[in-house]
Design a protein around this motif. Structure first.
Motif, PDB file in Angstrom:
ATOM      1  N   ARG A 191      -6.145  -5.249  -3.001  1.00 19.26           N
ATOM      2  CA  ARG A 191      -5.764  -4.177  -3.924  1.00 19.26           C
ATOM      3  C   ARG A 191      -5.352  -4.740  -5.280  1.00 19.26           C
ATOM      4  NH1 ARG A 191      -1.798  -0.760  -5.894  1.00 19.26           N
ATOM      5  NH2 ARG A 191      -0.072  -2.051  -5.170  1.00 19.26           N
ATOM      6  N   ARG A 192      -4.626  -5.844  -5.257  1.00 21.86           N
ATOM      7  CA  ARG A 192      -4.222  -6.518  -6.500  1.00 21.86           C
ATOM      8  C   ARG A 192      -4.658  -7.986  -6.428  1.00 21.86           C
ATOM      9  NH1 ARG A 192       1.943  -5.729  -7.570  1.00 21.86           N
ATOM     10  NH2 ARG A 192       2.140  -6.024  -5.309  1.00 21.86           N
ATOM     11  N   GLU A 247      -6.031  -9.309   0.746  1.00 20.29           N
ATOM     12  CA  GLU A 247      -6.121  -7.870   1.017  1.00 20.29           C
ATOM     13  C   GLU A 247      -6.922  -7.146  -0.050  1.00 20.29           C
ATOM     14  OE1 GLU A 247      -4.890  -3.701   0.527  1.00 20.29           O
ATOM     15  OE2 GLU A 247      -4.329  -5.362  -0.779  1.00 20.29           O
ATOM     16  N   ARG A 288       0.803  -1.216   0.000  1.00 21.45           N
ATOM     17  CA  ARG A 288       0.000   0.000   0.000  1.00 21.45           C
ATOM     18  C   ARG A 288       0.839   1.270   0.000  1.00 21.45           C
ATOM     19  NH1 ARG A 288      -4.534  -1.506   4.624  1.00 21.45           N
ATOM     20  NH2 ARG A 288      -5.825  -2.901   3.344  1.00 21.45           N
TER      21      ARG A 288
END
Length: 371
Positions: A123-124, A121, A42
Motif C-alpha cells: 500500500r505504501r 504489502e 490498512r
C-alpha cells in the motif's frame, strides 16, 4: 513464501544502494512478516475522537506531574540540548511524553521487520522501502544493532519516535560515544529531538500556542491557518491572551479555533508549525504545546470546550464532503478526512447561508446540508 521471495528481490536493491552483504545477513535475512503491521496500516477507524477527549489524555494531570518529575531527572541533559538548539526543555519533555510516555513504551516491534512487511504489502511500498534502506544504513553505520532497533508497528523508533530517514538526517551523538542512540541515551534522545525541531523551523523565544481572549464580534472566518500576520496586527484587532495580558511577539501567526466558534482559541505561529513537522495533526501540535506549558508551571486551557458536540465519524465526513461538492463548494475527493480544503469549502457554505464561518463540522451543519 511470497515474503521470502520479496526479501530476496529486495536484497539486490539494497546491495545496489550500498548496503553491504554483512549488514544484510545480520539485519535483513532474519526479517519476519508482521501481520499486525499490515492490519494497522490498512485500518481506517470509523469513529474519531473529539479534540478535547484527545487533550484530556495527552495533557492529563498525571502526564503533567510525571513530566515535571522526569524532566527534573534529566535536567542537565535537557538544558544542554536546549542551549545548543534553542528549543526549551519543557517542549522536549512534552514530545518525550507524547511519543513514549517518557520512555515507558516506545514499541516492541523489530523496526526492520515492520518496514519490510509494509514494503512487501504494497500500500505504501515506495515509502516503506525507502525507510527500510535507511534503517539498514543505521545498522551498517553502527548506531544500533538489529536486536535493539525496536519501535512501533510502522517503524517509528526510540523514545521520541524517529522514522529511520529522520534519524539519519537529525539524530545527534550528544554523549560522545560514537553512536546516536535514541533508545537508551538520554543526551542523544533530547539533543536529537531538539535538532529535529530546530531544523523544522523552531524560533527561540517565540511562544508555541498561547490561549487567546477574542474581542466581541471577532469574525470566526479569520481563524484560518492560511491567514498569517504579526501578533502586533492581531493585537490591533483587540486580541489579548486568555488572562488579559498583551500578546507575545510572534511573526506569521494565525488564530486557531480547533473546536469552532464555541471552543477555545489559540495564537499559533512558526513554533506550532515546527511541531507539526513532527506529527502533522492539530491535536498533536496542541498537545505538545499545552503539555510543555503545564510542565513549565503554566495554566491549563481556560475556556470551555463544547463537550456537548459529537465529532463526525468518517462516513459522516464523507457525506458532508459529497454534499458540499454537490452544492458547488468543492472539497476535492470525499475521503472522510477533515483537511484544509474541506474546512475552506465548509466556511464558504456557512457564509452563503448566514452561519458563522468557523469551518467546524458538526452534526447540525451536516443535517442542514443534506437534502
Amino acid at each position: 513464501m511470497r515474503f521470502a521471495a520479496w526479501l530476496a528481490r529486495f536484497r539486490t536493491t539494497a546491495l545496489a544502494a550500498g548496503i553491504t552483504e554483512a549488514t544484510l545477513r545480520e539485519a535483513l535475512d532474519p526479517a519476519r512478516l508482521q501481520p499486525r503491521s499490515i492490519e494497522l496500516d490498512r485500518s481506517q477507524p470509523e469513529f474519531t475522537r473529539a479534540i478535547w477527549d484527545y487533550l484530556d489524555r495527552a495533557v492529563s494531570p498525571t502526564r503533567v506531574s510525571t513530566g515535571q518529575a522526569r524532566l527534573a531527572e534529566v535536567r542537565p541533559e535537557a538544558d544542554r540540548a536546549s542551549a545548543r538548539y534553542g528549543v526549551p526543555a519543557p517542549v522536549l519533555a512534552a514530545i518525550w511524553g507524547m511519543e513514549s510516555n517518557y520512555g515507558s513504551h516506545y514499541g516492541d516491534v523489530p523496526v526492520i521487520d515492520a518496514l519490510a512487511t509494509l514494503a512487501f504489502e504494497g500500500r505504501r511500498a515506495a515509502w516503506a522501502q525507502g525507510e527500510l534502506l535507511a534503517a539498514l544504513r543505521i545498522v551498517q553505520q553502527g548506531d544500533i544493532d538489529r536486536a535493539h532497533m525496536i519501535g512501533s508497528w510502522a517503524g517509528a523508533m526510540g523514545q521520541t519516535q524517529f522514522m529511520p530517514s529522520a534519524f539519519l538526517a537529525r539524530a545527534v551523538d550528544a554523549d560522545g560515544d560514537g553512536r546516536r542512540d535514541i533508545w537508551r541515551s538520554m543526551p542523544d534522545v533530547l539533543a536529537s529531538t531538539a535538532h529535529f525541531l530546530q531544523e523544522a523551523g523552531w524560533v527561540p523565544g517565540e511562544a508555541c500556542a498561547p490561549e487567546l481572549r477574542l474581542p466581541e464580534g471577532f469574525d470566526p472566518a479569520r481563524a484560518d491557518p492560511g491567514l498569517r500576520q504579526h501578533s502586533a496586527q492581531w493585537a490591533d484587532e483587540g486580541l489579548r491572551l486568555a488572562d488579559g495580558r498583551a500578546l507575545p511577539t510572534m511573526a506569521e501567526a494565525s488564530v486557531l479555533q480547533p473546536a469552532g466558534l464555541r471552543g477555545p482559541a489559540f495564537l499559533v505561529g512558526r513554533n506550532f508549525r515546527a511541531v507539526l513537522r513532527y506529527n502533522n495533526a492539530t491535536s498533536y501540535g496542541l498537545g505538545v504545546c499545552l503539555l510543555a506549558q503545564q510542565i513549565d508551571g503554566g495554566a491549563p486551557v481556560q475556556a470551555a470546550w463544547p463537550r456537548d458536540q459529537r465529532p463526525l465519524n468518517r462516513s459522516e465526513v464523507k457525506a458532508l464532503q459529497s454534499a458540499l461538492n454537490d452544492q458547488g463548494f468543492p472539497t476535492g475527493q470525499a475521503d472522510g478526512l477533515l483537511g484544509p480544503a474541506t474546512r475552506a469549502a465548509l466556511r464558504d457554505y456557512q457564509r452563503s447561508v448566514g452561519l458563522p464561518a468557523d469551518g467546524f463540522a458538526t452534526v447540525e451543519v451536516l443535517m442542514r446540508l443534506r437534502p
